[in-house]
Scaffold this active site. Structure first.
Site, mmCIF file in Angstrom:
data_model
loop_
_atom_site.group_PDB
_atom_site.id
_atom_site.type_symbol
_atom_site.label_atom_id
_atom_site.label_comp_id
_atom_site.label_asym_id
_atom_site.label_seq_id
_atom_site.Cartn_x
_atom_site.Cartn_y
_atom_site.Cartn_z
ATOM 1 N N LYS A 174 10.392 -6.126 5.499
ATOM 2 C CA LYS A 174 10.173 -7.280 4.741
ATOM 3 C C LYS A 174 9.525 -6.803 3.310
ATOM 4 O O LYS A 174 8.491 -6.415 3.243
ATOM 5 C CB LYS A 174 9.205 -8.314 5.117
ATOM 6 C CG LYS A 174 9.243 -9.423 4.424
ATOM 7 C CD LYS A 174 8.127 -10.657 4.946
ATOM 8 C CE LYS A 174 7.034 -10.453 4.025
ATOM 9 N NZ LYS A 174 7.237 -10.430 2.520
ATOM 10 N N GLU A 249 -1.893 0.742 3.703
ATOM 11 C CA GLU A 249 -2.426 1.495 2.162
ATOM 12 C C GLU A 249 -2.891 0.239 1.287
ATOM 13 O O GLU A 249 -1.974 -0.649 1.016
ATOM 14 C CB GLU A 249 -1.130 2.133 1.854
ATOM 15 C CG GLU A 249 -1.508 3.182 0.679
ATOM 16 C CD GLU A 249 -1.627 2.616 -0.826
ATOM 17 O OE1 GLU A 249 -2.666 2.304 -1.202
ATOM 18 O OE2 GLU A 249 -0.433 2.407 -1.348
ATOM 19 N N CYS A 283 -1.556 0.741 -7.576
ATOM 20 C CA CYS A 283 -3.047 0.945 -6.813
ATOM 21 C C CYS A 283 -3.719 2.173 -7.022
ATOM 22 O O CYS A 283 -4.913 2.389 -7.061
ATOM 23 C CB CYS A 283 -2.750 1.122 -5.083
ATOM 24 S SG CYS A 283 -1.495 2.285 -4.855
ATOM 25 N N GLU A 384 -10.702 -5.240 -7.272
ATOM 26 C CA GLU A 384 -9.462 -4.710 -7.959
ATOM 27 C C GLU A 384 -9.062 -5.688 -8.730
ATOM 28 O O GLU A 384 -8.717 -6.721 -8.194
ATOM 29 C CB GLU A 384 -8.565 -4.625 -6.385
ATOM 30 C CG GLU A 384 -7.249 -3.942 -7.024
ATOM 31 C CD GLU A 384 -6.294 -3.381 -6.234
ATOM 32 O OE1 GLU A 384 -6.183 -4.078 -5.163
ATOM 33 O OE2 GLU A 384 -5.793 -2.483 -6.047
#
Ligand code: TXE
Length: 481
Positions: A174, A249, A283, A384
């Site tokens: 997906k 991750e 990231c 983040e």
């Protein structure tokens, strides 16, 4: 307006669910397509196709698997210009980035793992004195789930799928509902490369619907996921009672640490890239810049001057450095972080505002932003942001900066700029991160392990590490005496 479909058993199908989601173009804010919000039944259909294909695919010779994966790689390269335009339109990233990084890397993923599987070895042990030989069988897991994010859409989608297929698994995948378009095109390419039907199945939809059905599926035995830390934690919690193998991750809050003895010119160029490439939506971006006090003032002036030259513009224009952020809600989230930073006494050195690009006023653009902060514990240094926003602050000593680098819940990557080799090695050993770059950033060799520690996830992708993840080791012991 294009309505995309799921790719199951080698064919494009109307979804069982009749719920459709709008797909926005970040560059101009317009709806230009729709994707299905696939239901549990759609995921089950994808699973059945994958499970039926597994007995044959798992027994297909390594040479044949390799040949097909390399053919997919060649077809991605042959369609590079088209795919890059699709990616840029769907994600808002500059076209030159999609054509020089994203799509070539998707092709490399298939080529690399097509080759790597032919080199993948397992161990044997002579149990001396016991008249026995042990060897390790590495067998494909079965049907595995791959769930990927929106920031590097085809690049990260294929970073999971290629090793999963190389290792002999069949896949239910997906892509992010925000950037589904290049994954949608991958189905045709797989058919052209004669990947057998059912080996790769692609379903589209929301994380909470389609993604949830994948992670809860009792017979999808492993999940490889890249995305937000919160989602990663949710997946870990959901899959734990089902004993699924997991690779997560997740996010990062990566330090970029600059010592006075570094190669200044190279550092300055690369620091601009590591801060703002892909609108800061990688990231691995270095979002906390720590600078040794003796060069702090000089760096501040030089860095801000360079950042001010970056051009925010329409992704398809050649001279655009910073394209559009991926969505309106993401733009709002990033702006919210900027205002929190101001409330916490951060000083905006440049940027800080959304931008109206002429002719595309409804697009989601933001100025590249540099914020001088007073402490490492402020919100913008701890959470983040995932946008074109970096912070800078000075440090006095190696110990001081190491403490700040590690004083964060994430542990994905870190960069250190120094020409002192002893310091570079000493720090590499103490930095809490899965990847440390010395005097460079985002130099990736696909053979190396990739992933993070702490809230940046568990498991490693890349090289033989990911082939180990996508196979089940089995010890076979033969007594010959
Ligand atoms: O990610 P999500 P979002 C970070 C970044 C960003 C934040 C949120 O800080 O602002 O995460 O981004 C699927 N079961 N990163 O909300 O939701 C979802 O459909 C199964 C870092 O977009 O984690 C998509 O395919 N799947 C990052 C994928 O997970 C689920 C890249 C990622 O979406 C699911 C992107 C569920 N319950 C964002 N819920 C990185 N590490 O590179 C969602 N998904």
């Amino acid at each position: 307006m294009e309505r995309i479909q799921n790719f199951i058993n080698g064919q494009y199908y109307e979804p069982n669910s009749n719920e459709w989601l709008d797909n926005y173009c970040p560059a101009n804010g317009e709806i230009y397509g729709q994707i299905p919000n696939s239901s549990r039944i759609d995921v089950e259909n994808a699973y059945i196709a994958a499970q039926s294909a597994f007995p044959t695919w798992s027994q297909t010779t390594l040479e044949e698997r390799s040949r097909i994966l390399i053919k997919i790689s060649e077809l991605l390269e042959a369609n590079l210009n088209h795919l890059a335009k699709v990616e840029s339109k769907d994600n808002g990233k500059p076209l030159h980035l999609a054509s020089q990084i994203d799509i070539p890397r998707a092709a490399s993923n298939f080529r690399f793992f097509g080759n790597a599987i032919t080199q993948f070895a397992s161990e044997s042990h002579d149990s001396v004195g016991h008249q026995a030989i042990n060897f390790t069988l590495r067998q494909p897991i079965g049907v595995v789930g791959c769930i990927s994010p929106w920031n590097l859409p085809l690049y990260l989608f294929t970073w999971k799928i290629a090793p999963a297929l190389a290792a002999g698994n069949c896949v239910v995948a997906k892509p992010s509902e925000i950037t589904p378009m290049t994954a949608y095109k991958l189905g045709d390419i797989c058919n052209e490369a004669q990947l057998p039907p059912g080996v790769l199945n692609i379903v589209h939809g929301l994380g909470s619907t389609t993604g949830q059905a994948i992670i809860e599926h009792p017979d999808i035995k492993a999940i490889s996921f890249t995305g937000g830390t919160k989602t990663g934690a949710h997946i870990a919690k959901t899959t734990a009672p089902l004993f699924k193998k997991l690779s997560l991750e997740l996010g990062g809050k990566n330090p970029n640490t600059i010592f006075a003895d570094c190669d200044y010119k190279n550092m300055l160029e690369t620091t601009v890239q590591s801060s703002f490439t892909n609108q800061g939506q990688i990231c691995l971006c270095g979002s906390r810049i720590f600078v040794e006090s003796s060069i702090y003032d000089t760096f501040k002036v030089d860095f801000v001057e360079k950042v001010k030259t970056l051009k925010v513009g329409h992704p398809l224009k050649d001279d655009t450095d910073i394209g559009a952020l991926v969505s309106e809600s993401h733009l709002k989230k990033v702006m919210e972080y900027i205002s929190i930073a101001k409330q916490e006494n951060g000083r905006i050195l440049c940027g800080g505002h959304s931008v109206k690009v002429k002719g595309f006023e409804k697009g989601y653009y933001l100025e590249p932003t540099v914020i001088e902060v007073l402490t490492n514990t402020c919100t913008i240094n701890q959470e983040e942001v995932f946008g074109p926003v970096v912070t800078i602050m000075p440090f006095n000593s190696e110990d001081h900066v190491l403490q700040m680098m590690n004083e964060v819940k994430y542990g994905l990557s870190a960069t250190v700029w120094t020409n002192d080799l002893q310091r570079a090695i000493r720090m590499s050993k103490q930095i809490q991160a899965g990847i440390v770059w010395i005097n460079t950033w985002m130099m990736r060799d696909l053979r190396t392990p990739f992933g993070g520690t702490k809230a940046s996830g568990i498991g490693r992708e890349g090289g033989f590490e990911v082939l180990r993840f996508f196979t089940e080791p089995k010890n076979v012991c033969i007594k010959y005496g």
